[in-house]
Design a protein around this motif. Structure first.
Motif, mmCIF file in Angstrom:
data_model
loop_
_atom_site.group_PDB
_atom_site.id
_atom_site.type_symbol
_atom_site.label_atom_id
_atom_site.label_comp_id
_atom_site.label_asym_id
_atom_site.label_seq_id
_atom_site.Cartn_x
_atom_site.Cartn_y
_atom_site.Cartn_z
ATOM 1 N N LEU A 328 0.199 -6.115 -8.191
ATOM 2 C CA LEU A 328 -1.194 -6.220 -8.304
ATOM 3 C C LEU A 328 -1.433 -6.176 -6.931
ATOM 4 O O LEU A 328 -3.259 -5.751 -6.791
ATOM 5 C CB LEU A 328 -1.324 -7.567 -9.135
ATOM 6 N N ILE A 329 -1.097 -6.944 -5.642
ATOM 7 C CA ILE A 329 -1.185 -7.166 -4.634
ATOM 8 C C ILE A 329 -1.545 -5.671 -4.102
ATOM 9 O O ILE A 329 -2.030 -5.598 -3.400
ATOM 10 C CB ILE A 329 -0.932 -8.408 -3.972
ATOM 11 N N GLU A 330 0.154 -5.197 -3.941
ATOM 12 C CA GLU A 330 -0.147 -2.976 -3.522
ATOM 13 C C GLU A 330 -1.649 -1.856 -4.192
ATOM 14 O O GLU A 330 -1.787 -1.846 -2.960
ATOM 15 C CB GLU A 330 1.236 -3.021 -3.880
ATOM 16 N N CYS A 331 -1.867 -2.916 -5.378
ATOM 17 C CA CYS A 331 -2.532 -2.062 -6.062
ATOM 18 C C CYS A 331 -4.028 -2.135 -5.405
ATOM 19 O O CYS A 331 -5.386 -1.451 -5.449
ATOM 20 C CB CYS A 331 -2.967 -2.160 -7.793
ATOM 21 N N GLU A 332 -4.054 -2.770 -4.603
ATOM 22 C CA GLU A 332 -5.258 -3.594 -3.929
ATOM 23 C C GLU A 332 -5.514 -2.238 -2.760
ATOM 24 O O GLU A 332 -7.182 -2.088 -2.811
ATOM 25 C CB GLU A 332 -5.372 -4.934 -3.360
ATOM 26 N N GLU A 336 -8.644 1.509 -0.183
ATOM 27 C CA GLU A 336 -8.143 2.680 0.815
ATOM 28 C C GLU A 336 -7.386 3.964 0.699
ATOM 29 O O GLU A 336 -7.941 4.855 1.562
ATOM 30 C CB GLU A 336 -6.987 2.056 1.049
ATOM 31 N N TYR A 337 -7.063 3.957 -0.486
ATOM 32 C CA TYR A 337 -7.312 5.802 -0.427
ATOM 33 C C TYR A 337 -7.804 6.517 -0.970
ATOM 34 O O TYR A 337 -8.066 7.997 -0.738
ATOM 35 C CB TYR A 337 -5.473 5.744 -1.603
ATOM 36 N N GLN A 383 -5.401 19.408 0.697
ATOM 37 C CA GLN A 383 -3.987 18.782 0.000
ATOM 38 C C GLN A 383 -3.900 17.073 -0.209
ATOM 39 O O GLN A 383 -3.426 17.089 -0.879
ATOM 40 C CB GLN A 383 -2.634 19.847 0.021
ATOM 41 N N ASN A 384 -3.820 17.183 1.391
ATOM 42 C CA ASN A 384 -3.522 16.091 1.687
ATOM 43 C C ASN A 384 -4.741 14.737 0.959
ATOM 44 O O ASN A 384 -4.305 13.695 0.853
ATOM 45 C CB ASN A 384 -3.772 15.801 3.438
ATOM 46 N N ALA A 385 -6.274 15.212 0.788
ATOM 47 C CA ALA A 385 -6.980 14.727 0.489
ATOM 48 C C ALA A 385 -6.626 14.541 -0.952
ATOM 49 O O ALA A 385 -6.934 13.293 -1.919
ATOM 50 C CB ALA A 385 -8.575 15.555 0.523
ATOM 51 N N GLN A 386 -6.525 15.766 -2.008
ATOM 52 C CA GLN A 386 -5.678 15.767 -3.107
ATOM 53 C C GLN A 386 -4.894 14.673 -3.436
ATOM 54 O O GLN A 386 -4.800 13.393 -4.687
ATOM 55 C CB GLN A 386 -5.689 16.918 -4.019
ATOM 56 N N ARG A 387 -3.829 14.049 -2.873
ATOM 57 C CA ARG A 387 -2.592 13.320 -2.546
ATOM 58 C C ARG A 387 -3.491 11.996 -2.195
ATOM 59 O O ARG A 387 -2.786 10.971 -3.561
ATOM 60 C CB ARG A 387 -1.710 13.672 -1.261
ATOM 61 N N TYR A 388 -4.162 12.172 -1.488
ATOM 62 C CA TYR A 388 -4.770 10.113 -1.206
ATOM 63 C C TYR A 388 -5.452 9.925 -2.902
ATOM 64 O O TYR A 388 -5.626 9.202 -3.438
ATOM 65 C CB TYR A 388 -5.604 9.918 -0.926
ATOM 66 N N TYR A 392 -4.911 7.575 -5.499
ATOM 67 C CA TYR A 392 -5.768 5.768 -5.756
ATOM 68 C C TYR A 392 -6.077 5.798 -7.099
ATOM 69 O O TYR A 392 -6.432 4.359 -7.850
ATOM 70 C CB TYR A 392 -7.161 6.852 -5.292
ATOM 71 N N ASN A 393 -6.236 6.744 -7.983
ATOM 72 C CA ASN A 393 -6.444 7.378 -9.498
ATOM 73 C C ASN A 393 -4.550 6.327 -10.363
ATOM 74 O O ASN A 393 -4.536 5.262 -11.055
ATOM 75 C CB ASN A 393 -6.026 8.508 -10.016
ATOM 76 N N LYS A 394 -3.623 6.497 -9.501
ATOM 77 C CA LYS A 394 -2.921 5.374 -10.176
ATOM 78 C C LYS A 394 -2.146 4.811 -10.325
ATOM 79 O O LYS A 394 -2.433 3.359 -11.050
ATOM 80 C CB LYS A 394 -1.362 5.599 -9.579
ATOM 81 N N PHE A 395 -3.071 4.371 -8.911
ATOM 82 C CA PHE A 395 -3.061 2.015 -8.719
ATOM 83 C C PHE A 395 -3.687 2.096 -9.311
ATOM 84 O O PHE A 395 -4.558 0.325 -9.872
ATOM 85 C CB PHE A 395 -3.275 2.171 -7.179
ATOM 86 N N LYS A 396 -5.105 2.780 -9.801
ATOM 87 C CA LYS A 396 -6.366 2.311 -10.741
ATOM 88 C C LYS A 396 -5.712 2.069 -11.220
ATOM 89 O O LYS A 396 -6.444 0.850 -12.677
ATOM 90 C CB LYS A 396 -7.656 3.008 -10.063
ATOM 91 N N LYS A 397 -5.107 2.748 -12.720
ATOM 92 C CA LYS A 397 -4.864 2.422 -14.054
ATOM 93 C C LYS A 397 -3.695 1.654 -14.005
ATOM 94 O O LYS A 397 -3.458 1.199 -14.883
ATOM 95 C CB LYS A 397 -4.198 3.856 -14.990
ATOM 96 N N ALA A 398 -2.550 1.956 -13.021
ATOM 97 C CA ALA A 398 -1.569 0.568 -12.685
ATOM 98 C C ALA A 398 -2.289 -1.003 -12.694
ATOM 99 O O ALA A 398 -1.845 -1.954 -13.294
ATOM 100 C CB ALA A 398 -0.491 1.140 -11.592
#
Length: 581
Positions: A328-332, A336-337, A383-388, A392-398
């Motif tokens: 959860l700390i990582e998800c914070e 930033e992403y 593509q780098n922007a899409q990667r971030y 962001y979406n992955k950690f947001k859902k996590a």
């Protein structure tokens, strides 16, 4: 106090005073405990023999323990040899913690024969041994071979031998001259209590301290500071009472009326805050001191599988929660992403493919600092922007899912706490069976070895009657709690539960409004049967109609939004008086 040879002598003399007794039934309620139901001309007796390491004892008991459905092997052998026999004598074997009970029984051919049941009350070395007339061992609780002891072995078929004698003088035959002779040769600076307990057999340290206290006014008194004649008189005043069978049973209790010590002489050195209570018999004395302690030990033994299961589950959940908290700390970092992705997107026109990083102005910060954004040189700026954005979406859902899982884990811990609490209220095998069945149906089936669901019996919650005559029901486990709250409760009944802690559901059944005293007594029951301790315990109470059980929730879990709170101090003695057996 240890169950020393002097106490054993007092208990055995009391058992022998009943004369001949017929053995009606034999039970083994626990692995290390035997109960013989005896019949005399005047009354029925229950002879309890416990050879456990924590509470070894023997006495005529008034308590009744629940027996297992299938009798253990030792119990079956004792029934084979002693059922229908007559206990003709009970005696100690020297001034040691060993006694034997003599029986007129019958052998396999139907001929009369003597049998002896020998009890060794020696802490972790305690044992129960059945022998024939020649002292050949027929059955025993604990076998002792060469791997356990090189001094003495106890195996079926061997001739019974007494335990090796300690390097102490035999108190049973000690004379006053011998006492003074040993006293004259005692080393200087030795404490009185240590001198007595280390020199003479069968005397517990608590009795030695009482002798020291009565001799010189302190339990720390030294031999050189006391009058030898006073010490001699004090010592033999106690020993002569034991020899003449004139000792009386004394229980030492604290201010809360909890038993602290038991003895065959008043232990006056306890002083203020403690009371010395003389009881009617040594059987009652041993019961008063050991009943609660022995019950807890028996439940602990029988529930070891449940305790292990719960401890492992609790450890697993705590470890999982710790990992999830770190994740959860990582998800914070998800925010930033998003900022990095937004900055890259807004500067696509100025960026070129192939760089490892880029420094951009962070316009999300009022000071507009430059931040360095790592890039994958194989990807285009877009593509780098899409990667971030994906990170962001992955950690947001996590983060959302982790919060859900952490909440579920906390609820699971709360549920485990309620089961731990249920174990403290269990009275016997039937209560433990309900707890096992509850765990099985709560999703712990895969972790319960060799267990299959069985047809459960109707729960039997504790029952009380208040001063106003209202019936109060109290659940001992989550199965009984659900039964009380969802099956038995009527809209006009009042429901009680300790505030924010694991505890029993308590229901006061009534058609009209009870009085203040009844409310207080019901709240005290809820406080007593909970994890709460001390005084002024907060107890929530409400009409049963306001208590709801959410669909799919764990056993014992309910919710309510309308309630009042009472602050009560439970009175154990009063609660026990209200209980309906």
């Amino acid at each position: 106090m240890a169950f020393d040879a002097a106490m054993l002598s007092c208990v055995i003399n009391e058992i022998a005073s009943y004369g001949e007794c017929k053995v009606e039934k034999i039970y083994q309620p626990a692995n290390d405990e035997i109960v013989l139901l005896l019949h005399t001309r005047e009354k029925n007796l229950r002879l309890l023999i416990n050879a456990g390491s924590n509470c070894p004892r023997i006495n005529i008991t008034a308590t009744q323990a629940e027996n297992p459905q299938k009798a253990p092997m030792l119990c079956m052998l004792l029934r084979k040899h002693l059922s229908g026999s007559k206990m003709t004598a009970a005696r100690t074997l020297g001034f040691e913690r060993v006694c034997e009970h003599e029986f007129d029984a019958y052998d396999e051919m139907g001929f009369k024969s003597k049998k002896y049941l020998i009890c060794e009350i020696m802490g972790k070395y305690s044992n129960i041994i059945l022998t024939d007339s020649n002292k050949k061992i027929l059955a025993l609780l604990k076998s002792v071979d060469f791997s356990v002891s090189m001094q003495r072995q106890l195996l079926v078929g061997m001739i019974y031998e007494l335990p090796p004698k300690q390097d102490k003088l035999d108190t049973g035959v000690l004379t006053r001259g011998e006492f003074l002779s040993v006293l004259d040769n005692a080393p200087a600076g030795m404490k009185i209590d240590k001198f007595i307990s280390n020199t003479f057999s069968g005397i517990a340290l608590s009795t030695s301290r009482q002798i020291a206290y009565k001799t010189c006014g302190s339990i720390d008194g030294l031999l050189e500071n006391c009058e030898k004649s006073t010490l001699l008189a004090t010592f033999f005043e106690i020993i002569d009472k034991i020899r003449d069978n004139c000792a009386k049973p004394y229980l030492i209790v604290n201010e809360s009326n909890e038993p602290i010590e038991f003895s065959y002489t008043p232990l006056e050195y306890y002083g203020k805050g403690y009371s010395i209570v003389e009881l009617s018999s040594f059987g009652e004395l041993v019961d008063a001191y050991f009943t609660k302690k022995g019950k807890n030990e028996r439940i602990r033994q029988k529930s070891s599988d449940i305790l292990k299961l719960l401890a492992n589950a609790e450890s697993r959940i705590l470890k999982k929660l710790d990992i999830q908290a770190q994740e959860l700390i990582e998800c914070e970092k998800s925010e930033e992403y998003r900022i990095m992705a937004d900055l890259l997107t807004s500067n696509l026109h100025a960026l070129k493919r192939g760089g490892d990083s880029v420094k951009l102005v962070n316009y999300y910060d009022e000071s507009c600092p430059l931040i360095e954004i790592p890039l994958d040189s194989r990807l285009s700026p877009s593509q780098n922007a899409q990667r971030y954005y994906k990170k962001y979406n992955k950690f947001k859902k996590a983060k959302i899912e982790l919060n859900k899982q952490i909440e579920l884990g906390k609820k699971e811990l709360e549920y485990i706490a309620t089961v731990f609490d249920s174990l403290t209220k269990a009275d016997g095998e039937s209560d433990l069976a309900q707890i096992r069945d509850e765990l099985y149906h709560s999703g712990y089936a895969s972790r319960m070895k060799n267990y299959s669901a069985v047809k459960s019996q109707a729960p039997k919650p504790l029952k009380f009657v208040t001063s106003g005559g209202y019936t109060v029901l109290c659940g001992k486990n989550n199965t009984q709690n659900d039964y009380i709250t969802t099956k038995l409760a009527e809209k006009t009944d009042w429901w009680f539960h300790v505030k924010n802690l694991p505890g029993s559901h308590v229901l006061m059944q009534c058609k009209e409004e009870p009085g203040e005293v009844d409310f207080t007594e019901a709240a005290q029951i809820a406080a007593y049967y909970s994890k709460a301790e001390g005084n002024n315990i907060a107890v929530d109470y409400t009409n049963a109609k306001h208590v709801k059980k959410p669909a799919g929730s764990k056993p014992g879990y309910v919710i309510y939004h309308v309630n009042w709170t009472a602050y009560v101090t439970p009175d154990e003695k009063k609660i026990k008086e209200m209980q309906v057996k």
